[in-house]
Write a protein that holds these residues in place. Structure first.
Motif, PDB file in Angstrom:
ATOM      1  N   PRO A 363       0.808  -1.223   0.000  1.00 11.85           N
ATOM      2  CA  PRO A 363       0.000   0.000   0.000  1.00 11.85           C
ATOM      3  C   PRO A 363       0.845   1.278   0.000  1.00 11.85           C
ATOM      4  O   PRO A 363       0.485   2.262  -0.643  1.00 11.85           O
ATOM      5  CB  PRO A 363      -0.831  -0.125   1.279  1.00 11.85           C
ATOM      6  CG  PRO A 363      -0.947  -1.592   1.499  1.00 11.85           C
ATOM      7  CD  PRO A 363       0.378  -2.148   1.069  1.00 11.85           C
ATOM      8  N   VAL A 364       1.970   1.271   0.728  1.00  9.93           N
ATOM      9  CA  VAL A 364       2.840   2.438   0.725  1.00  9.93           C
ATOM     10  C   VAL A 364       3.422   2.654  -0.668  1.00  9.93           C
ATOM     11  O   VAL A 364       3.454   3.784  -1.188  1.00  9.93           O
ATOM     12  CB  VAL A 364       3.969   2.287   1.767  1.00  9.93           C
ATOM     13  CG1 VAL A 364       5.049   3.348   1.560  1.00  9.93           C
ATOM     14  CG2 VAL A 364       3.412   2.388   3.183  1.00  9.93           C
ATOM     15  N   ALA A 365       3.889   1.582  -1.297  1.00  7.03           N
ATOM     16  CA  ALA A 365       4.463   1.711  -2.641  1.00  7.03           C
ATOM     17  C   ALA A 365       3.435   2.248  -3.635  1.00  7.03           C
ATOM     18  O   ALA A 365       3.760   3.077  -4.496  1.00  7.03           O
ATOM     19  CB  ALA A 365       5.009   0.360  -3.107  1.00  7.03           C
ATOM     20  N   ARG A 366       2.176   1.792  -3.507  1.00  5.45           N
ATOM     21  CA  ARG A 366       1.122   2.254  -4.417  1.00  5.45           C
ATOM     22  C   ARG A 366       0.727   3.705  -4.146  1.00  5.45           C
ATOM     23  O   ARG A 366       0.132   4.354  -5.009  1.00  5.45           O
ATOM     24  CB  ARG A 366      -0.105   1.352  -4.300  1.00  5.45           C
ATOM     25  CG  ARG A 366       0.092  -0.042  -4.886  1.00  5.45           C
ATOM     26  CD  ARG A 366      -1.250  -0.751  -5.043  1.00  5.45           C
ATOM     27  NE  ARG A 366      -1.933  -0.902  -3.767  1.00  5.45           N
ATOM     28  CZ  ARG A 366      -1.845  -1.983  -2.998  1.00  5.45           C
ATOM     29  NH1 ARG A 366      -1.070  -3.001  -3.373  1.00  5.45           N
ATOM     30  NH2 ARG A 366      -2.493  -2.062  -1.854  1.00  5.45           N
ATOM     31  N   SER A 367       1.045   4.199  -2.961  1.00  9.56           N
ATOM     32  CA  SER A 367       0.658   5.559  -2.599  1.00  9.56           C
ATOM     33  C   SER A 367       1.589   6.611  -3.174  1.00  9.56           C
ATOM     34  O   SER A 367       1.278   7.802  -3.127  1.00  9.56           O
ATOM     35  CB  SER A 367       0.622   5.707  -1.064  1.00  9.56           C
ATOM     36  OG  SER A 367      -0.326   4.834  -0.481  1.00  9.56           O
ATOM     37  N   VAL A 381      11.967   4.356   0.212  1.00  8.16           N
ATOM     38  CA  VAL A 381      10.812   5.159   0.624  1.00  8.16           C
ATOM     39  C   VAL A 381      10.240   4.620   1.927  1.00  8.16           C
ATOM     40  O   VAL A 381       9.948   5.376   2.866  1.00  8.16           O
ATOM     41  CB  VAL A 381       9.735   5.179  -0.474  1.00  8.16           C
ATOM     42  CG1 VAL A 381       8.437   5.792   0.063  1.00  8.16           C
ATOM     43  CG2 VAL A 381      10.213   5.963  -1.684  1.00  8.16           C
ATOM     44  N   MET A 382      10.084   3.291   1.993  1.00  7.15           N
ATOM     45  CA  MET A 382       9.530   2.675   3.205  1.00  7.15           C
ATOM     46  C   MET A 382      10.448   2.942   4.394  1.00  7.15           C
ATOM     47  O   MET A 382       9.984   3.279   5.490  1.00  7.15           O
ATOM     48  CB  MET A 382       9.376   1.166   2.989  1.00  7.15           C
ATOM     49  CG  MET A 382       8.631   0.461   4.104  1.00  7.15           C
ATOM     50  SD  MET A 382       6.859   0.801   4.070  1.00  7.15           S
ATOM     51  CE  MET A 382       6.438   0.676   5.808  1.00  7.15           C
ATOM     52  N   HIS A 383      11.740   2.813   4.185  1.00  5.28           N
ATOM     53  CA  HIS A 383      12.707   3.058   5.252  1.00  5.28           C
ATOM     54  C   HIS A 383      12.605   4.505   5.745  1.00  5.28           C
ATOM     55  O   HIS A 383      12.525   4.764   6.950  1.00  5.28           O
ATOM     56  CB  HIS A 383      14.118   2.770   4.738  1.00  5.28           C
ATOM     57  CG  HIS A 383      15.215   3.264   5.618  1.00  5.28           C
ATOM     58  ND1 HIS A 383      15.589   2.613   6.768  1.00  5.28           N
ATOM     59  CD2 HIS A 383      16.011   4.359   5.535  1.00  5.28           C
ATOM     60  CE1 HIS A 383      16.571   3.268   7.346  1.00  5.28           C
ATOM     61  NE2 HIS A 383      16.850   4.343   6.615  1.00  5.28           N
ATOM     62  N   GLN A 384      12.592   5.453   4.803  1.00  7.87           N
ATOM     63  CA  GLN A 384      12.519   6.860   5.192  1.00  7.87           C
ATOM     64  C   GLN A 384      11.177   7.199   5.840  1.00  7.87           C
ATOM     65  O   GLN A 384      11.113   8.018   6.763  1.00  7.87           O
ATOM     66  CB  GLN A 384      12.753   7.748   3.967  1.00  7.87           C
ATOM     67  CG  GLN A 384      14.171   7.701   3.441  1.00  7.87           C
ATOM     68  CD  GLN A 384      14.440   8.796   2.427  1.00  7.87           C
ATOM     69  OE1 GLN A 384      13.598   9.656   2.177  1.00  7.87           O
ATOM     70  NE2 GLN A 384      15.630   8.774   1.843  1.00  7.87           N
TER      71      GLN A 384
END
Length: 446
Positions: A363-367, A381-384
């Motif tokens: 979901p984060v990647a799709r956002s 991106v997820m890490h940050q």
């Protein structure tokens, strides 16, 4: 784990003279039961230093004040140590009590007393412990001229073991590399107590008792490293005194982190991340943690360990298929562990990791808006995002929801990143297209 005393005639159904006077105390239940008949059949009427070669296992031995041999027993290998009957029985019971407290130590198998040689002369009592597979004494480990950072991790592992022993009230009395075995497993380093002869188990230890153990550790370790240096078995740039001080410094910092205030209110979950960060800064990973609910809030229980470089990358790749950098992997694994603890505490870690990918990562990647998708890899991106969430939570003294942190990150952080950052940090073929406007596919609205 109850014990039993065996007579040789009970086990083998016949006269075992001249060993018929043996008094064998062994555990009725153990993790992997060893053969009673095979135990009785060992050459107890022969001094240990003279045991026949076919009985012995060719394994490296550490230094010991006693005669010690490794012997084959059924499908296992055991360590056999000659000592006094009083010391053998006392150490046997201490090791069993430490086992029940889940302390890393060798497993006691038996005490064999009443030994005599063929002329009827008494022989020393022996303590039998199970050999710890894939473990090495320090002389075997250090003789391989390990790098300084590996030496540091081994010292850290010993410091962690000493902290765990002190937490359960165990005063060692002879802290040393000689009395420790080291084992590596999937990148993790672990130290195991192998000699508890001088140990004492109390309800808790005073500061004076702990400090005395630390003084003993400092003197013993420095002496052992000097001995290795004199034999040319360790790199000459290793400073024995400074290295022995490492265990003291690491112990003190680790003790403070594990015994300091760990209580927090339900809305302060960011404090869990804060504590884990400090452990990471000390060079320790957190193998697992649990949260216990109390009347005043919640209490955090951490289980640290020492890990080898690349461990987090390999673990995350095995759990999720995500091939990322080491620091990214460490941070994502921490989030997976928290996700599992909060949402699926009874779920297998592989299944929980898969659910995390579906419920959190994807979901984060799709956002990520199309116009921002070329700036960073999804894993970065997820890490940050997780780092951004932690800073928001710390600044606001509350647990900021991931959805709220994501909105803030997409509005205030990611747009400020240059596309070149993604190319420099992760130069994949897909990312390299970003430097050529003519070859970059245009998304909707671009």
């Amino acid at each position: 784990m109850p014990t039993q005393r065996l007579a040789p005639t009970d086990a083998l159904g016949g006269d075992m003279s001249p060993r018929s006077g043996l008094d064998i105390t062994t555990a009725v239940v153990s993790s992997t039961p060893l053969g009673t008949a095979e135990l009785v059949a060992l050459p107890w009427d022969v001094p240990l230093e003279d045991w026949p070669e076919h009985t012995l296992a060719a394994l490296p031995r550490g230094l010991s004040r006693h005669v010690v041999r490794f012997a084959h027993l059924a499908d296992s290998v055991v360590a056999v140590k000659e000592t006094t009957e009083t010391n053998a029985r006392r150490e046997y019971q201490l090791l069993r009590r430490l086992e029940r407290r889940d302390i890393r130590c060798v497993e006691p198998v038996a005490v064999v007393a009443g030994r005599t040689d063929p002329d009827g002369e008494p022989l020393p009592t022996v303590l039998v412990t199970r050999h710890l597979r894939f473990s090495l004494p320090y002389r075997a480990v250090f003789s391989r001229r390990l790098h300084r950072d590996t030496l540091t991790r081994l010292i850290d592992a010993l410091a962690l073991l000493l902290v765990e022993l002190h937490l359960v009230g165990f005063y060692w009395g002879d802290v040393s590399l000689s009395n420790t075995l080291f084992r590596r497993d999937a990148g993790a380093f672990a130290a195991y107590l192998v000699d508890a002869e001088t140990g004492e188990l109390h309800p808790s230890l005073s500061r004076g008792q702990r400090e005395h153990d630390l003084d003993i550790a400092r003197v013993n370790i420095a002496g052992e490293l000097m001995d290795l240096m004199s034999g040319g078995l360790v790199d000459p740039d290793v400073d024995p005194v400074a290295t022995s001080q490492l265990i003291i410094d690491t112990y003190r910092r680790l003790w403070e982190e594990l015994t300091g205030d760990m209580s927090f209110r339900p809305g302060e979950r960011w404090r869990v991340e804060e504590r884990i960060r400090r452990l990471n800064a000390l060079g320790f990973d957190v193998e697992e943690y649990s949260i216990r609910t109390t009347e005043d809030g919640s209490e955090l229980v951490l289980q640290p360990k020492v890990v080898d470089p690349g461990h987090h990358h390999r673990r995350l790749l095995g759990l999720t298929g995500l091939d990322v950098q080491e620091n990214q992997a460490r941070r994502l694994l921490r989030d997976i562990d928290e996700y599992r603890t909060v949402n699926h505490p009874d779920m297998d870690e592989h299944e929980a990791a898969n659910r995390w990918v579906v419920d959190v990562f994807d979901p984060v990647a799709r956002s990520i808006p199309p116009e921002l998708s070329g700036k960073l890899e999804p894993a970065e991106v997820m890490h940050q995002l997780l780092e951004h969430r932690w800073y928001l939570s710390e600044n606001q003294s509350r647990s900021v929801p991931l959805t709220e942190a994501l909105q803030s990150y997409l509005e205030t952080v990611l747009p400020q990143r240059r596309d070149e950052d993604a190319v420099i940090l992760h130069p994949t073929t897909t990312m390299l297209r970003a430097v050529d406007p003519e070859s970059t596919p245009r998304g909707p609205g671009q």
